[in-house]
Design a protein around this motif. Sequence first.
Motif: not given
Length: 153
Positions: A67-71, A105-107, A112-113
């Motif tokens: 469910n990874f999404e960059i807003k 600011t978000f994880k 991974s970073d």
Amino acid sequence: MTSRPKPEEVPYDPKIERTLCICLRAARQIRAEIEEMAEPRTMMDYAKPTLTEAASSIVRPAIAANNFEIKPAIIQMIQNTVQFCGMAHEDPNSHIANFLEICDTFKHNGVSDDAVRLRLFSFSLKDKAKVWLNSLPAGSIATWDEMASRFLS
């Protein structure tokens, strides 16, 4: 500039017409084989960019989270606050520090970073800096450390 061969250097061919016919027949056969292998293309096909031409210099790491999404708000924030153009008066170290401040600011669990940073970094560049990133060989950057060192150099 090349010079013309001297008459004594050109080999004599008593059956020159026959040799020419053989060469032309072989050239036609090769051309026919090439045309059979290739699909016919229109002028528009030659003008369209291909997927291979659009290969990114950044290898994006795989992500385990489904469910990874960059807003879009994050992308907009980066574009509005930390754009780097590659001008002489801009400080690349400051750009990296500001970029990392936003990224930290978000994880996301399972992400991974490096994955986040590599996906977002291209949004922080424009003009000369974006051209520089796009000019790098496809797949030449796989980690954030590689990206940062390349960018700073």
